[in-house]
Design a protein around this motif. Structure first.
Motif, PDB file in Angstrom:
ATOM      1  N   UNK A 162     -38.558   4.797  18.775  1.00 55.92           N
ATOM      2  CA  UNK A 162     -38.737   4.690  20.230  1.00 55.92           C
ATOM      3  C   UNK A 162     -37.485   4.050  20.801  1.00 55.92           C
ATOM      4  N   UNK A 163     -36.852   4.742  21.729  1.00 61.11           N
ATOM      5  CA  UNK A 163     -35.622   4.212  22.333  1.00 61.11           C
ATOM      6  C   UNK A 163     -35.701   4.329  23.855  1.00 61.11           C
ATOM      7  N   UNK A 164     -34.883   3.539  24.523  1.00 65.72           N
ATOM      8  CA  UNK A 164     -34.732   3.727  25.969  1.00 65.72           C
ATOM      9  C   UNK A 164     -33.339   4.307  26.239  1.00 65.72           C
ATOM     10  N   UNK A 165     -33.276   5.253  27.175  1.00 65.32           N
ATOM     11  CA  UNK A 165     -31.992   5.890  27.533  1.00 65.32           C
ATOM     12  C   UNK A 165     -31.492   5.388  28.887  1.00 65.32           C
ATOM     13  N   UNK A 166     -31.992   4.222  29.294  1.00 66.15           N
ATOM     14  CA  UNK A 166     -31.658   3.703  30.628  1.00 66.15           C
ATOM     15  C   UNK A 166     -30.154   3.588  30.864  1.00 66.15           C
ATOM     16  N   UNK A 167     -29.445   3.144  29.822  1.00 68.54           N
ATOM     17  CA  UNK A 167     -27.991   2.945  29.980  1.00 68.54           C
ATOM     18  C   UNK A 167     -27.289   4.276  30.281  1.00 68.54           C
ATOM     19  N   UNK A 168     -27.655   5.307  29.535  1.00 69.15           N
ATOM     20  CA  UNK A 168     -27.069   6.636  29.747  1.00 69.15           C
ATOM     21  C   UNK A 168     -27.425   7.150  31.147  1.00 69.15           C
ATOM     22  N   UNK A 169     -28.680   6.939  31.543  1.00 61.52           N
ATOM     23  CA  UNK A 169     -29.129   7.433  32.855  1.00 61.52           C
ATOM     24  C   UNK A 169     -28.354   6.738  33.976  1.00 61.52           C
ATOM     25  N   UNK A 170     -28.202   5.408  33.833  1.00 61.77           N
ATOM     26  CA  UNK A 170     -27.486   4.659  34.882  1.00 61.77           C
ATOM     27  C   UNK A 170     -26.006   5.015  34.903  1.00 61.77           C
ATOM     28  N   UNK A 171     -25.403   5.183  33.722  1.00 59.34           N
ATOM     29  CA  UNK A 171     -23.950   5.429  33.672  1.00 59.34           C
ATOM     30  C   UNK A 171     -23.593   6.832  34.127  1.00 59.34           C
ATOM     31  N   UNK A 172     -24.427   7.806  33.770  1.00 65.37           N
ATOM     32  CA  UNK A 172     -24.001   9.205  33.980  1.00 65.37           C
ATOM     33  C   UNK A 172     -24.910  10.005  34.912  1.00 65.37           C
ATOM     34  N   UNK A 179     -35.964  11.572  24.489  1.00 71.51           N
ATOM     35  CA  UNK A 179     -36.670  12.631  25.205  1.00 71.51           C
ATOM     36  C   UNK A 179     -37.845  12.117  26.001  1.00 71.51           C
ATOM     37  N   UNK A 180     -38.143  10.800  25.892  1.00 68.59           N
ATOM     38  CA  UNK A 180     -39.289  10.183  26.586  1.00 68.59           C
ATOM     39  C   UNK A 180     -40.580  10.934  26.272  1.00 68.59           C
ATOM     40  N   UNK A 181     -40.714  11.441  25.055  1.00 66.16           N
ATOM     41  CA  UNK A 181     -41.924  12.174  24.697  1.00 66.16           C
ATOM     42  C   UNK A 181     -42.338  11.777  23.283  1.00 66.16           C
ATOM     43  N   UNK A 182     -42.937  10.592  23.186  1.00 66.51           N
ATOM     44  CA  UNK A 182     -43.339  10.074  21.878  1.00 66.51           C
ATOM     45  C   UNK A 182     -44.678  10.677  21.484  1.00 66.51           C
ATOM     46  N   UNK A 183     -44.727  11.264  20.281  1.00 68.54           N
ATOM     47  CA  UNK A 183     -45.976  11.872  19.800  1.00 68.54           C
ATOM     48  C   UNK A 183     -46.120  11.628  18.305  1.00 68.54           C
ATOM     49  N   UNK A 184     -47.367  11.450  17.858  1.00 70.33           N
ATOM     50  CA  UNK A 184     -47.627  11.378  16.420  1.00 70.33           C
ATOM     51  C   UNK A 184     -47.432  12.776  15.833  1.00 70.33           C
ATOM     52  N   UNK A 185     -46.980  12.833  14.580  1.00 71.88           N
ATOM     53  CA  UNK A 185     -46.737  14.135  13.937  1.00 71.88           C
ATOM     54  C   UNK A 185     -47.969  15.037  13.990  1.00 71.88           C
ATOM     55  N   UNK A 186     -49.149  14.436  13.745  1.00 71.65           N
ATOM     56  CA  UNK A 186     -50.376  15.256  13.748  1.00 71.65           C
ATOM     57  C   UNK A 186     -50.595  15.939  15.087  1.00 71.65           C
ATOM     58  N   UNK A 219     -21.470  11.672  17.279  1.00 70.53           N
ATOM     59  CA  UNK A 219     -22.883  12.000  17.527  1.00 70.53           C
ATOM     60  C   UNK A 219     -23.750  11.338  16.453  1.00 70.53           C
ATOM     61  N   UNK A 220     -24.609  10.417  16.889  1.00 68.75           N
ATOM     62  CA  UNK A 220     -25.444   9.722  15.911  1.00 68.75           C
ATOM     63  C   UNK A 220     -26.928   9.817  16.293  1.00 68.75           C
ATOM     64  N   UNK A 221     -27.720   8.924  15.738  1.00 73.67           N
ATOM     65  CA  UNK A 221     -29.160   9.108  15.743  1.00 73.67           C
ATOM     66  C   UNK A 221     -29.913   7.806  15.996  1.00 73.67           C
ATOM     67  N   UNK A 222     -31.105   7.936  16.570  1.00 78.83           N
ATOM     68  CA  UNK A 222     -31.940   6.738  16.770  1.00 78.83           C
ATOM     69  C   UNK A 222     -32.474   6.189  15.447  1.00 78.83           C
ATOM     70  N   UNK A 225     -44.799  -2.823  21.123  1.00 73.28           N
ATOM     71  CA  UNK A 225     -44.569  -1.793  22.133  1.00 73.28           C
ATOM     72  C   UNK A 225     -43.092  -1.646  22.493  1.00 73.28           C
ATOM     73  N   UNK A 226     -42.194  -2.053  21.579  1.00 71.29           N
ATOM     74  CA  UNK A 226     -40.766  -2.061  21.920  1.00 71.29           C
ATOM     75  C   UNK A 226     -40.168  -0.664  22.032  1.00 71.29           C
ATOM     76  N   UNK A 227     -39.173  -0.533  22.906  1.00 71.55           N
ATOM     77  CA  UNK A 227     -38.271   0.628  22.917  1.00 71.55           C
ATOM     78  C   UNK A 227     -36.886   0.057  22.643  1.00 71.55           C
ATOM     79  N   UNK A 228     -36.197   0.560  21.619  1.00 69.48           N
ATOM     80  CA  UNK A 228     -34.890  -0.011  21.267  1.00 69.48           C
ATOM     81  C   UNK A 228     -33.846   0.364  22.312  1.00 69.48           C
ATOM     82  N   UNK A 229     -33.069  -0.643  22.746  1.00 69.29           N
ATOM     83  CA  UNK A 229     -31.877  -0.295  23.517  1.00 69.29           C
ATOM     84  C   UNK A 229     -30.686  -0.352  22.557  1.00 69.29           C
TER      85      UNK A 229
END
Ligand code: NAD
Ligand code: DAU
Length: 336
Positions: free
Chosen positions: A281-291, A243-250, A123-126, A135-139
């Motif tokens: 910012x990450x994309x979870x497309x791979x997880x969504x497609x695989x599982x 989580x597809x929910x990017x927000x500034x801390x404030x 179990x790791x982390x973004x 405007x990148x989302x890391x894959x």
């Protein structure tokens, strides 16, 4: 099937065990945890006594204790959560972070390989990708540009885990999740700290300009993703979990103040965290497609129910802040 879960007394590990007990009758769980300041067996009170659950107090860095747990419990799979998980602590005191996150991961991998474990989720982390420019989302192929001792120790252990797949054909998958929130989170991370301080009318410390962006993932969505990877992931592969929910801390803090009905005057700008990453910012497309997994919890609902949990469990917060929750372990596990 028996899963050895490391770090199961912490925030995400305990949510994973509760979910497994409730929704996966096909699994039993052995929870191996050192019980650091972040490990609290009260988090697992609701499943205590369940015949499918066992607890072993051990340090993942202790090769002999880890091996003994594998020999005694003979797990089929491993989900490795145990870590020093807080960035600020890793800046103040990197040694336990490097030791647990890197060497501890090594000891668990080694024991699992030796005991021919069939499925393993690391179990790791973004945060291993570092700050992601708009405007990148890391894959999953994005370079590892970790900033803190915490994230670099996680990046190192990710590479170590993947080397076991490549070099030894060991069936390990790596997950990289974004910022989790939910009940039972130690009140040192942004959301639980802001909620518990607001409820006590204490100052809410905002690092720097408060415009750093994090992607919020409800803890149960993360745990479902780990189950999905355990069941359907390909050995040697990495899966982002966002989580597809990017927000500034404030923005997050404003929402907490609004829901708790507390004044904005509680917010206090403080010195920024050294090496502070601006944006995850990450994309979870791979997880969504695989599982077929999807993040289900709406952030507003998740935040509302998390705040409700902290309101209902102020005694839990008081106990973890004072350290007195340790009595629970002494009473229930050492005096039988
Ligand atoms: P946590 O700090 O709440 O819990 C960590 C658990 O690990 C505790 O129960 C602690 O007692 C145990 N532990 C620590 N050192 C140990 C050691 N040497 N031996 C055995 N047990 C030990 O952490 P968390 O937030 O639940 O995070 C769990 C995992 O998920 C970590 O690997 C973390 O890097 C990862 N992660 C966390 C988040 C997040 O937002 N919290 C996001 C992505 C990934
Ligand atoms: O992205 C996943 C990571 O999320 C996990 O790997 C880590 O284990 C987890 O701790 C979390 O790391 P962050 O550093 O993003 O989380 P933290 O809650 O510490 O901080 C979130 C943001 O809020 C960050 O920009 C720093 C800021 N912050 C935090 C605290 C504790 C404040 O402004 N004030 C604070 O008091």
């Amino acid at each position: 099937m028996k899963i050895l879960v490391t770090g199961g007394a912490g925030f995400i590990g305990s949510a994973f065990i509760r979910l497994t007990m409730d929704a996966h009758p096909e699994f039993s769980v052995v929870n191996l945890d050192k019980l650091t300041y972040a490990g609290n067996l009260e988090n697992l009170k609701t499943i205590e006594g369940n015949p499918r659950y066992r607890f072993v107090r051990a340090d993942v860095c202790d090769a002999a204790a880890v091996d003994a747990a594998f020999v005694e419990h003979r797990p089929d799979a491993v989900v490795h959560f145990a870590a020093e998980s807080h960035v600020d602590r890793s800046i103040l005191s990197p040694e336990p972070v490097v030791s647990t996150n890197f060497m501890g991961s090594f000891q668990i991998l080694e024991a699992a390989k030796r005991h021919r474990i069939g499925r393993y989720v690391h179990v790791s982390t973004d945060e291993v990708y570092g700050s992601i420019p708009e405007p990148l989302d890391a894959d999953e192929s994005y370079p590892l540009i970790a900033s803190s001792p915490y994230s670099s120790s996680k990046a190192g252990s990710d590479l170590l885990a993947l080397s076991y797949a490549k070099t030894f054909g060991f069936p390990v998958m790596v997950t990289r999740a974004s910022n989790n929130y939910g009940p039972y989170q130690f009140p040192e991370k942004l959301i639980p700290l802001m909620i518990s301080n607001a409820l006590e009318d204490q100052a809410l410390p905002i690092y720097g300009d408060g415009m750093q962006v994090r992607d919020w993932l409800y803890v149960d969505d993360h745990c479902r993703a780990i189950h999905a990877v355990l069941a359907k992931g390909e050995p040697g592969e990495v899966y982002n979990v966002g989580g597809s929910r990017a927000l500034a801390n404030l923005e997050v803090v404003h929402r907490i103040l609004k829901i708790t009905g507390k004044p904005e005057s509680l917010m206090k700008t403080v010195k920024d965290r050294p090496g502070h990453d601006r944006r995850y910012a990450i994309t979870s497309e791979k997880l969504e497609k695989t599982t077929g997994w999807r993040a289900e919890m709406d952030f507003e609902l998740g935040l509302q129910s998390t705040i409700e949990w902290y309101v209902q469990n102020r005694d839990w917060v008081a106990r973890v802040k004072s350290g007195s929750y340790r009595d629970y372990y002494e009473r229930n596990y050492t005096q039988r």
